[in-house]
Design a protein around this motif. Sequence first.
Motif, PDB file in Angstrom:
ATOM      1  N   ILE A  58      -5.062  66.934  31.527  1.00 34.85           N
ATOM      2  CA  ILE A  58      -5.093  66.514  30.126  1.00 34.85           C
ATOM      3  C   ILE A  58      -5.320  67.723  29.222  1.00 34.85           C
ATOM      4  O   ILE A  58      -4.632  67.891  28.207  1.00 34.85           O
ATOM      5  N   LEU A  59      -6.252  68.579  29.594  1.00 35.60           N
ATOM      6  CA  LEU A  59      -6.525  69.774  28.795  1.00 35.60           C
ATOM      7  C   LEU A  59      -5.311  70.695  28.725  1.00 35.60           C
ATOM      8  O   LEU A  59      -4.985  71.225  27.659  1.00 35.60           O
ATOM      9  N   ASP A  60      -4.619  70.875  29.849  1.00 38.41           N
ATOM     10  CA  ASP A  60      -3.420  71.720  29.873  1.00 38.41           C
ATOM     11  C   ASP A  60      -2.311  71.154  28.993  1.00 38.41           C
ATOM     12  O   ASP A  60      -1.708  71.881  28.191  1.00 38.41           O
ATOM     13  N   VAL A  61      -2.037  69.867  29.126  1.00 37.69           N
ATOM     14  CA  VAL A  61      -0.984  69.229  28.336  1.00 37.69           C
ATOM     15  C   VAL A  61      -1.347  69.277  26.854  1.00 37.69           C
ATOM     16  O   VAL A  61      -0.515  69.623  26.005  1.00 37.69           O
ATOM     17  N   ARG A  62      -2.580  68.944  26.546  1.00 37.91           N
ATOM     18  CA  ARG A  62      -3.024  68.926  25.161  1.00 37.91           C
ATOM     19  C   ARG A  62      -2.918  70.314  24.530  1.00 37.91           C
ATOM     20  O   ARG A  62      -2.425  70.471  23.416  1.00 37.91           O
ATOM     21  N   ARG A  63      -3.344  71.328  25.253  1.00 43.42           N
ATOM     22  CA  ARG A  63      -3.283  72.713  24.752  1.00 43.42           C
ATOM     23  C   ARG A  63      -1.840  73.103  24.450  1.00 43.42           C
ATOM     24  O   ARG A  63      -1.543  73.690  23.410  1.00 43.42           O
ATOM     25  N   ARG A  64      -0.941  72.763  25.355  1.00 43.33           N
ATOM     26  CA  ARG A  64       0.473  73.125  25.160  1.00 43.33           C
ATOM     27  C   ARG A  64       1.087  72.352  24.000  1.00 43.33           C
ATOM     28  O   ARG A  64       1.868  72.897  23.222  1.00 43.33           O
ATOM     29  N   LEU A  65       0.728  71.081  23.860  1.00 40.89           N
ATOM     30  CA  LEU A  65       1.251  70.289  22.750  1.00 40.89           C
ATOM     31  C   LEU A  65       0.760  70.802  21.406  1.00 40.89           C
ATOM     32  O   LEU A  65       1.515  70.831  20.432  1.00 40.89           O
ATOM     33  N   VAL A  66      -0.496  71.231  21.329  1.00 42.42           N
ATOM     34  CA  VAL A  66      -1.030  71.794  20.088  1.00 42.42           C
ATOM     35  C   VAL A  66      -0.284  73.084  19.737  1.00 42.42           C
ATOM     36  O   VAL A  66       0.123  73.284  18.588  1.00 42.42           O
ATOM     37  N   THR A  67      -0.072  73.941  20.704  1.00 42.94           N
ATOM     38  CA  THR A  67       0.670  75.182  20.468  1.00 42.94           C
ATOM     39  C   THR A  67       2.082  74.886  19.985  1.00 42.94           C
ATOM     40  O   THR A  67       2.573  75.486  19.031  1.00 42.94           O
ATOM     41  N   PHE A  68       2.736  73.933  20.630  1.00 43.58           N
ATOM     42  CA  PHE A  68       4.093  73.541  20.270  1.00 43.58           C
ATOM     43  C   PHE A  68       4.131  72.977  18.848  1.00 43.58           C
ATOM     44  O   PHE A  68       4.986  73.351  18.041  1.00 43.58           O
ATOM     45  N   ALA A  69       3.196  72.088  18.536  1.00 44.32           N
ATOM     46  CA  ALA A  69       3.159  71.476  17.208  1.00 44.32           C
ATOM     47  C   ALA A  69       2.897  72.514  16.119  1.00 44.32           C
ATOM     48  O   ALA A  69       3.506  72.475  15.049  1.00 44.32           O
ATOM     49  N   LYS A  70       2.002  73.453  16.385  1.00 41.31           N
ATOM     50  CA  LYS A  70       1.722  74.516  15.405  1.00 41.31           C
ATOM     51  C   LYS A  70       2.956  75.377  15.178  1.00 41.31           C
ATOM     52  O   LYS A  70       3.264  75.748  14.044  1.00 41.31           O
TER      53      LYS A  70
END
Length: 61
Positions: free
Chosen positions: A42-54
Amino acid sequence: MSQTQDDDDIDDGSDVLSADEFRIAVTQLLLTTAPTLASGQILDVRRRLVTFAKSHGWIGD
């Protein structure tokens, strides 16, 4: 009025989330749709999604 001005005047009802609001929403979504994910996943997916969204300007700081 130019096309750019028309686009700027449109209110589609969406809000730009802060990074923290986005993280919370993504975490809740992951927990409800894929409850068997491990916390590290969850932490890995969330981190990548935040980077992508930014990088796409979908969330604010």
